[in-house]
Design an enzyme around this catalytic site. Sequence first.
Site, PDB file in Angstrom:
ATOM      1  N   GLN A 196      35.961 -11.874  31.203  1.00 24.41           N
ATOM      2  CA  GLN A 196      36.095 -11.589  32.637  1.00 24.41           C
ATOM      3  C   GLN A 196      37.543 -11.691  33.123  1.00 24.41           C
ATOM      4  OE1 GLN A 196      33.675 -10.435  34.424  1.00 24.41           O
ATOM      5  NE2 GLN A 196      31.887 -10.908  33.168  1.00 24.41           N
ATOM      6  N   SER A 255      35.629  -7.808  25.526  1.00 26.02           N
ATOM      7  CA  SER A 255      34.584  -6.792  25.402  1.00 26.02           C
ATOM      8  C   SER A 255      34.977  -5.527  26.155  1.00 26.02           C
ATOM      9  CB  SER A 255      33.265  -7.340  25.960  1.00 26.02           C
ATOM     10  OG  SER A 255      32.187  -6.525  25.582  1.00 26.02           O
ATOM     11  N   HIS A 261      33.090  -2.980  27.332  1.00 29.02           N
ATOM     12  CA  HIS A 261      32.249  -2.442  28.405  1.00 29.02           C
ATOM     13  C   HIS A 261      32.481  -3.123  29.752  1.00 29.02           C
ATOM     14  CE1 HIS A 261      28.932  -5.430  29.090  1.00 29.02           C
ATOM     15  NE2 HIS A 261      29.367  -5.901  27.942  1.00 29.02           N
ATOM     16  N   THR A 305      30.537  -1.033   7.468  1.00 27.62           N
ATOM     17  CA  THR A 305      31.295   0.187   7.711  1.00 27.62           C
ATOM     18  C   THR A 305      31.879   0.183   9.111  1.00 27.62           C
ATOM     19  OG1 THR A 305      29.865   1.424   6.216  1.00 27.62           O
ATOM     20  CG2 THR A 305      31.155   2.706   7.799  1.00 27.62           C
ATOM     21  N   CYS A 339      22.982 -11.576  31.352  1.00 27.48           N
ATOM     22  CA  CYS A 339      22.285 -12.044  30.154  1.00 27.48           C
ATOM     23  C   CYS A 339      21.143 -12.997  30.495  1.00 27.48           C
ATOM     24  CB  CYS A 339      23.270 -12.720  29.205  1.00 27.48           C
ATOM     25  SG  CYS A 339      24.496 -11.594  28.512  1.00 27.48           S
ATOM     26  N   ASN A 391      32.092 -16.033  34.811  1.00 29.87           N
ATOM     27  CA  ASN A 391      31.466 -14.746  35.097  1.00 29.87           C
ATOM     28  C   ASN A 391      30.583 -14.745  36.332  1.00 29.87           C
ATOM     29  OD1 ASN A 391      30.055 -16.505  33.250  1.00 29.87           O
ATOM     30  ND2 ASN A 391      28.479 -14.954  33.061  1.00 29.87           N
TER      31      ASN A 391
END
Length: 379
Positions: free
Chosen positions: A184, A202, A204, A240, A326, A155
Amino acid sequence: MRRVQHRVYFDGASTTAIHPDVLQTYKSLLDKYYVNSESLYDEGSEISRMMEKARSAIAGLLGVNSEDIIFTSGSSEANSSAIKGVCFAQPSKKHIVTTNVEHSSILNACLQMEQVFGYRVTYLPVDASGKVSLQQVIDAVSDNTAIVSIMAVNNEVGSINPIDEIATYVKKHTHAYMHVDMTQAIGKVDVDFKNIDLASISAHKLEGLKGSGILVKKVHVPFVPLINGGEQEYGIRGGTSNACVNMVFAKTLRFALENGKKYHDYITTLQQVLLKGLSTIPGILINQPSDAVNSVVNFSYEKIPSEVMQNALNKKGFMVSARSTCASKSDDPSYVLSAMGYSSKRASSCIRISLTYHNTEEEIASFIDSLKEIISQYG
């Protein structure tokens, strides 16, 4: 002096704007499909069917089976779940193989497995290009190895690991399971899932919704759930279902794969234009290998620390990062560049530009001009 009059986003590896069609689909689903997908009445059954249709579409795009797709909140959850779920299901095996440049969600999961659960972890060192080799994996694995976890694309510097040959070896010659962090990689490089047991993706990073992702976990892989609950996600992830988010993941993935091919040459051109512009600035050091993924450019100017350079670029309208987001609030040198053998000074002055098909050559030209101004002022 060329000027781009709007703020420029050069941080696509951190996150992306939501694709307009994905956002519109999500909004339309929210208005109607709000009931629990586990409910027995007609509305619940309809949502459950739609979610399973999305799961099947995702599986088809990746070349795996529908029951291999587990919806998660993103790659961090998928990474942590893969490491712990597989290890806890094999209590007699106390060894993990990974690399020293993985995402923090992998490194911290492995650290916890060492400190709390007594596992031994082999952190394979990368070479100067940020990669590991098949031979390193061969030398590291043993009969006690529960899982091998290696990212497909780094990344920070965009290094592409030889995942196909590593996965093939692990599959054919060991009893360990192969996990790949593909966060990535999707839409940027082709990956064959044939010999991969688990993978993390992921949304996003792909112009999808934050809080959305999948863990590919093939049915033959033993697994202990980290989140206990009902029978959602084949009993592997309780709670849920976030049904509307899960439904649009299929469209997100399809767009990412289509656009990755459609705009590959365009993004490659942008990368080459940026590298050419950087080469005209004395003192700029390029940190990624020549065969890195086409969307990333990582460079250093050693006289200006990363945070100072980021703030200066921000004032001129450019959104960039220095390392994995991060770890963006850390003052430590990039652990990836340090692992590649670069000096602390170089690793503390790095800037990551991550391009998307929304960027333009005009933006890059303006960036180079602004960078020259900053260096003349601070350098």
